[in-house]
Write a protein that holds these residues in place. Structure first.
Motif, PDB file in Angstrom:
ATOM      1  N   ASP A  80    -121.827  68.611  68.746  1.00 41.30           N
ATOM      2  CA  ASP A  80    -122.923  68.039  69.545  1.00 41.30           C
ATOM      3  C   ASP A  80    -122.528  66.626  69.991  1.00 41.30           C
ATOM      4  O   ASP A  80    -122.917  65.634  69.391  1.00 41.30           O
ATOM      5  N   TRP A  81    -121.711  66.588  71.054  1.00 39.14           N
ATOM      6  CA  TRP A  81    -121.223  65.297  71.551  1.00 39.14           C
ATOM      7  C   TRP A  81    -122.375  64.409  72.027  1.00 39.14           C
ATOM      8  O   TRP A  81    -122.306  63.186  71.914  1.00 39.14           O
ATOM      9  N   ASN A  82    -123.444  65.007  72.565  1.00 35.50           N
ATOM     10  CA  ASN A  82    -124.603  64.222  73.015  1.00 35.50           C
ATOM     11  C   ASN A  82    -125.255  63.497  71.848  1.00 35.50           C
ATOM     12  O   ASN A  82    -125.595  62.323  71.951  1.00 35.50           O
ATOM     13  N   LYS A  83    -125.438  64.199  70.735  1.00 34.13           N
ATOM     14  CA  LYS A  83    -126.038  63.560  69.558  1.00 34.13           C
ATOM     15  C   LYS A  83    -125.142  62.451  69.033  1.00 34.13           C
ATOM     16  O   LYS A  83    -125.622  61.378  68.648  1.00 34.13           O
ATOM     17  N   LEU A  84    -123.844  62.692  69.002  1.00 33.24           N
ATOM     18  CA  LEU A  84    -122.925  61.661  68.530  1.00 33.24           C
ATOM     19  C   LEU A  84    -122.943  60.435  69.451  1.00 33.24           C
ATOM     20  O   LEU A  84    -122.766  59.315  68.983  1.00 33.24           O
ATOM     21  N   ALA A  85    -123.157  60.659  70.743  1.00 36.75           N
ATOM     22  CA  ALA A  85    -123.241  59.526  71.679  1.00 36.75           C
ATOM     23  C   ALA A  85    -124.514  58.726  71.446  1.00 36.75           C
ATOM     24  O   ALA A  85    -124.521  57.499  71.595  1.00 36.75           O
ATOM     25  N   ARG A  86    -125.600  59.416  71.059  1.00 38.57           N
ATOM     26  CA  ARG A  86    -126.870  58.716  70.792  1.00 38.57           C
ATOM     27  C   ARG A  86    -126.845  57.997  69.452  1.00 38.57           C
ATOM     28  O   ARG A  86    -127.526  57.004  69.246  1.00 38.57           O
ATOM     29  N   ASP A  87    -126.069  58.535  68.508  1.00 37.87           N
ATOM     30  CA  ASP A  87    -126.027  57.990  67.147  1.00 37.87           C
ATOM     31  C   ASP A  87    -124.568  57.746  66.767  1.00 37.87           C
ATOM     32  O   ASP A  87    -123.983  58.475  65.968  1.00 37.87           O
ATOM     33  N   PRO A  88    -123.951  56.713  67.368  1.00 35.49           N
ATOM     34  CA  PRO A  88    -122.512  56.497  67.171  1.00 35.49           C
ATOM     35  C   PRO A  88    -122.171  56.155  65.726  1.00 35.49           C
ATOM     36  O   PRO A  88    -123.039  55.748  64.961  1.00 35.49           O
ATOM     37  N   VAL A 104    -110.126  54.119  75.783  1.00 37.18           N
ATOM     38  CA  VAL A 104    -110.907  54.652  74.656  1.00 37.18           C
ATOM     39  C   VAL A 104    -111.722  53.511  74.065  1.00 37.18           C
ATOM     40  O   VAL A 104    -111.181  52.479  73.695  1.00 37.18           O
ATOM     41  N   LYS A 105    -113.033  53.714  73.991  1.00 35.99           N
ATOM     42  CA  LYS A 105    -113.946  52.651  73.556  1.00 35.99           C
ATOM     43  C   LYS A 105    -114.248  52.743  72.068  1.00 35.99           C
ATOM     44  O   LYS A 105    -114.481  53.825  71.536  1.00 35.99           O
ATOM     45  N   GLU A 113    -116.887  59.723  76.086  1.00 34.99           N
ATOM     46  CA  GLU A 113    -116.295  58.597  75.353  1.00 34.99           C
ATOM     47  C   GLU A 113    -116.200  58.896  73.854  1.00 34.99           C
ATOM     48  O   GLU A 113    -115.212  58.536  73.206  1.00 34.99           O
ATOM     49  N   VAL A 114    -117.234  59.564  73.320  1.00 35.82           N
ATOM     50  CA  VAL A 114    -117.209  59.946  71.902  1.00 35.82           C
ATOM     51  C   VAL A 114    -116.066  60.920  71.644  1.00 35.82           C
ATOM     52  O   VAL A 114    -115.320  60.792  70.669  1.00 35.82           O
ATOM     53  N   MET A 118    -112.966  60.472  69.154  1.00 36.92           N
ATOM     54  CA  MET A 118    -112.705  61.457  68.105  1.00 36.92           C
ATOM     55  C   MET A 118    -111.283  61.995  68.200  1.00 36.92           C
ATOM     56  O   MET A 118    -110.590  62.161  67.192  1.00 36.92           O
ATOM     57  N   GLU A 119    -110.832  62.254  69.420  1.00 36.18           N
ATOM     58  CA  GLU A 119    -109.469  62.747  69.607  1.00 36.18           C
ATOM     59  C   GLU A 119    -108.457  61.738  69.071  1.00 36.18           C
ATOM     60  O   GLU A 119    -107.491  62.111  68.398  1.00 36.18           O
ATOM     61  N   HIS A 120    -108.684  60.462  69.351  1.00 36.43           N
ATOM     62  CA  HIS A 120    -107.758  59.429  68.871  1.00 36.43           C
ATOM     63  C   HIS A 120    -107.751  59.358  67.341  1.00 36.43           C
ATOM     64  O   HIS A 120    -106.682  59.305  66.723  1.00 36.43           O
ATOM     65  N   VAL A 121    -108.942  59.385  66.732  1.00 33.22           N
ATOM     66  CA  VAL A 121    -109.028  59.288  65.274  1.00 33.22           C
ATOM     67  C   VAL A 121    -108.358  60.497  64.622  1.00 33.22           C
ATOM     68  O   VAL A 121    -107.561  60.354  63.687  1.00 33.22           O
ATOM     69  N   LEU A 122    -108.666  61.698  65.114  1.00 33.50           N
ATOM     70  CA  LEU A 122    -108.047  62.901  64.549  1.00 33.50           C
ATOM     71  C   LEU A 122    -106.540  62.890  64.743  1.00 33.50           C
ATOM     72  O   LEU A 122    -105.787  63.313  63.861  1.00 33.50           O
ATOM     73  N   ASP A 123    -106.105  62.397  65.881  1.00 39.34           N
ATOM     74  CA  ASP A 123    -104.672  62.342  66.155  1.00 39.34           C
ATOM     75  C   ASP A 123    -103.970  61.366  65.210  1.00 39.34           C
ATOM     76  O   ASP A 123    -102.859  61.619  64.750  1.00 39.34           O
TER      77      ASP A 123
END
Length: 201
Positions: A80-88, A104-105, A113-114, A118-123
């Motif tokens: 749920d990328w929308n929820k993650l964007a609302r609750d970073p 990447v912010k 943006e989320v 996430m892609e950067h952190v997982l990578d």
């Protein structure tokens, strides 16, 4: 999970390789690591983390978590990328902040943006290409499916290229590979083991 795989794999390999007089099984030239899907990735990680020459046959592996959970993989639609964007997320570790790619912010506010963060952190934390290939990369076989929607085929190919592995593509997808390709998985294991024994003997 990765830390447990490395620790438990190391203990098991030491037991399997140690001579019987030291409580082991003395199987130095008879070990092949394998698994399918996440298990395939974990077998690859275990082969990278041991100082020993062991054969490895990852089946349906990803080179990390990023391509499985981002970039349009089928599992990326379960997030749920929308929820993650609302609750970073809260504050990020300095290691992440210091290595953010351009664009990447650190404080994302949109789903895109989320996902990029996430892609950067997982990578950063799960990319097997960040580690050296296994000691016995000449005894490795990677099996993947051409139409995999869970693990993008390019991800398996990247892992094989990094390892210098023989690459074996199969028709079908992740589920059909998991259920119907046992014979191909066993053949890859036996062939990787034969490669190891040929070089070691």
């Amino acid at each position: 999970m990765s830390a447990s795989v490395v620790q438990e794999g190391s203990c098991l390999l030491n037991y399997l390789r140690s001579p019987p007089q030291k409580g082991g099984l003395g199987l130095a030239n008879d070990i092949v690591l394998t698994g399918a899907s996440l298990g395939g990735s974990m077998s690859a990680l275990c082969s990278q983390s041991t100082p020993h020459r062991v054969a490895v046959a990852p089946c349906l592996p990803a080179h990390g978590a990023a391509p499985v959970w981002t970039r349009g993989s089928i599992l990326s639609y379960t997030v749920d990328w929308n929820k993650l964007a609302r609750d970073p997320p809260g504050p990020l570790p300095a290691r992440v902040l210091d290595t953010l790619p351009e664009g990447v912010k650190a404080e994302p506010s949109t789903p895109a943006e989320v996902e990029a963060l996430m892609e950067h952190v997982l990578d950063m934390y799960t990319n097997l290409l960040n580690e050296p290939p296994p000691k016995a990369s000449d005894a490795s076989v990677v099996v993947y499916t051409k139409n995999d929607l869970f693990v993008p085929p390019w991800s398996s190919r990247k892992l094989a290229a990094h390892f210098g592995s023989e690459l074996r593509p199969l028709d079908g997808g992740h589920g059909s590979g998991f259920l119907l390709a046992h014979k191909d998985f066993r053949r890859a294991m036996l062939d990787a083991l034969a490669m190891l024994q040929r070089v070691n003997n």
